[in-house]
Structures are given as C-alpha cells and as structure tokens.
Scaffold this motif. Structure first.
Motif, PDB file in Angstrom:
ATOM      1  N   TYR A  13       0.826  -1.209   0.000  1.00  0.00           N
ATOM      2  CA  TYR A  13       0.000   0.000   0.000  1.00  0.00           C
ATOM      3  C   TYR A  13       0.861   1.260   0.000  1.00  0.00           C
ATOM      4  CZ  TYR A  13      -3.829  -3.145   0.949  1.00  0.00           C
ATOM      5  OH  TYR A  13      -4.750  -4.161   0.843  1.00  0.00           O
ATOM      6  N   VAL A  14       0.340   2.295  -0.672  1.00  0.00           N
ATOM      7  CA  VAL A  14       0.991   3.596  -0.773  1.00  0.00           C
ATOM      8  C   VAL A  14       0.024   4.631  -0.214  1.00  0.00           C
ATOM      9  CG1 VAL A  14       1.952   5.324  -2.356  1.00  0.00           C
ATOM     10  CG2 VAL A  14       2.153   2.882  -2.897  1.00  0.00           C
ATOM     11  N   GLY A  15       0.517   5.509   0.658  1.00  0.00           N
ATOM     12  CA  GLY A  15      -0.345   6.557   1.181  1.00  0.00           C
ATOM     13  C   GLY A  15       0.319   7.325   2.302  1.00  0.00           C
ATOM     14  N   ARG A  16      -0.478   8.085   3.005  1.00  0.00           N
ATOM     15  CA  ARG A  16       0.019   8.850   4.149  1.00  0.00           C
ATOM     16  C   ARG A  16       0.153   7.937   5.351  1.00  0.00           C
ATOM     17  NH1 ARG A  16       0.237  14.340   3.572  1.00  0.00           N
ATOM     18  NH2 ARG A  16      -0.593  15.098   1.602  1.00  0.00           N
ATOM     19  N   LYS A  17       0.976   8.353   6.318  1.00  0.00           N
ATOM     20  CA  LYS A  17       1.321   7.465   7.436  1.00  0.00           C
ATOM     21  C   LYS A  17       0.128   7.011   8.266  1.00  0.00           C
ATOM     22  CE  LYS A  17       2.756  11.207  10.520  1.00  0.00           C
ATOM     23  NZ  LYS A  17       3.864  11.755  11.271  1.00  0.00           N
ATOM     24  N   LEU A  18      -0.982   7.742   8.244  1.00  0.00           N
ATOM     25  CA  LEU A  18      -2.158   7.337   9.020  1.00  0.00           C
ATOM     26  C   LEU A  18      -3.185   6.580   8.171  1.00  0.00           C
ATOM     27  CD1 LEU A  18      -2.655  10.526  11.232  1.00  0.00           C
ATOM     28  CD2 LEU A  18      -1.517   8.377  11.826  1.00  0.00           C
ATOM     29  N   GLY A  19      -2.772   6.132   6.970  1.00  0.00           N
ATOM     30  CA  GLY A  19      -3.678   5.392   6.089  1.00  0.00           C
ATOM     31  C   GLY A  19      -4.130   4.086   6.716  1.00  0.00           C
ATOM     32  N   ASN A  20      -5.214   3.539   6.176  1.00  0.00           N
ATOM     33  CA  ASN A  20      -5.753   2.279   6.662  1.00  0.00           C
ATOM     34  C   ASN A  20      -6.071   1.394   5.469  1.00  0.00           C
ATOM     35  OD1 ASN A  20      -6.884   0.266   8.182  1.00  0.00           O
ATOM     36  ND2 ASN A  20      -8.812   1.319   8.516  1.00  0.00           N
ATOM     37  N   PRO A  21      -5.361   0.278   5.274  1.00  0.00           N
ATOM     38  CA  PRO A  21      -4.318  -0.257   6.142  1.00  0.00           C
ATOM     39  C   PRO A  21      -3.063   0.622   6.105  1.00  0.00           C
ATOM     40  CG  PRO A  21      -4.440  -1.555   4.133  1.00  0.00           C
ATOM     41  CD  PRO A  21      -5.562  -0.547   4.081  1.00  0.00           C
ATOM     42  N   PRO A  22      -2.228   0.500   7.132  1.00  0.00           N
ATOM     43  CA  PRO A  22      -1.000   1.309   7.156  1.00  0.00           C
ATOM     44  C   PRO A  22      -0.150   1.038   5.908  1.00  0.00           C
ATOM     45  CG  PRO A  22      -1.342   0.220   9.260  1.00  0.00           C
ATOM     46  CD  PRO A  22      -2.348  -0.350   8.297  1.00  0.00           C
ATOM     47  N   PRO A  23       0.256   2.090   5.214  1.00  0.00           N
ATOM     48  CA  PRO A  23       1.024   1.890   3.978  1.00  0.00           C
ATOM     49  C   PRO A  23       2.464   1.439   4.249  1.00  0.00           C
ATOM     50  CG  PRO A  23       0.842   4.214   4.453  1.00  0.00           C
ATOM     51  CD  PRO A  23       0.015   3.501   5.488  1.00  0.00           C
ATOM     52  N   GLN A  24       2.953   0.550   3.395  1.00  0.00           N
ATOM     53  CA  GLN A  24       4.364   0.171   3.445  1.00  0.00           C
ATOM     54  C   GLN A  24       5.216   1.265   2.811  1.00  0.00           C
ATOM     55  OE1 GLN A  24       1.879  -1.804   2.439  1.00  0.00           O
ATOM     56  NE2 GLN A  24       2.102  -3.831   3.304  1.00  0.00           N
ATOM     57  N   ILE A  25       4.618   2.024   1.880  1.00  0.00           N
ATOM     58  CA  ILE A  25       5.304   3.154   1.255  1.00  0.00           C
ATOM     59  C   ILE A  25       4.570   4.415   1.699  1.00  0.00           C
ATOM     60  CG2 ILE A  25       5.982   4.255  -0.917  1.00  0.00           C
ATOM     61  CD1 ILE A  25       5.993   1.454  -2.187  1.00  0.00           C
TER      62      ILE A  25
END
Length: 94
Positions: A13-25
């Motif tokens: 997953y790619v996104g901001r640090k508070l994304g759901n699920p938590p992004p690896q990137i």
C-alpha cells in the motif's frame, strides 16, 4: 534521495502514514491521499498491477507521464516511471 522498495510481499500500500491499512510506502506532499494506491499481483495478466485506492487519487498517479485511467489499474512494465502526487517519482524495476 533514492529509496528502494521491495514488492515481494504483495499487496503493498501507498499513502500517508495514518492510512488504513497502514502503507508500506509512506508519502506526503501535494496530491497524496490518505489511502493513495496499492500494488497487487494480477493473476490473469501475470504481472504487478498499480491501482488507485482512493478514487480521487487517480488524478495524482501517472505512469510514464500519462494519468492512470479507470478503476481496474494498470500492469507495470520494467522501467515504467511512476509519479505519485506532484513530486514523488519511482522507477519500477523487475
């Protein structure tokens, strides 16, 4: 700076640090959505697929300078240049 990310354990997953699920990137900056994108393995096409996770993120995902179209995603080829947001650039390498 140059960082390398492995795509061995999919999905990634790619996104901001508070994304759901938590992004690896984890990315930040203009255009990056909380849950921006996901790398998956496409069983039918036998390749790595890049797909927008948030419908609004498609405006901020480019492959080789072309906006990611549709909701089904796009299979990546060696040396594809991926742009997330306005300034996060990655080169896909098999």
């Amino acid at each position: 700076h140059k960082l390398k990310y492995g795509l061995a354990n999919l999905p990634v997953y790619v996104g901001r640090k508070l994304g759901n699920p938590p992004p690896q990137i984890c990315l930040s900056g203009i255009g990056i959505k909380l849950n921006h994108a996901v790398f998956l393995y496409d069983e039918n096409r036998k390749g790595i697929l890049l797909k927008a996770k948030d419908p609004d993120a498609r405006e901020y995902i480019f492959i080789n300078g072309k906006r990611l179209l549709g909701f089904e995603g796009q299979v990546l080829n060696h040396n594809d240049i991926i742009t997330f947001g306005t300034n996060s650039i990655m080169i896909y390498s098999e």
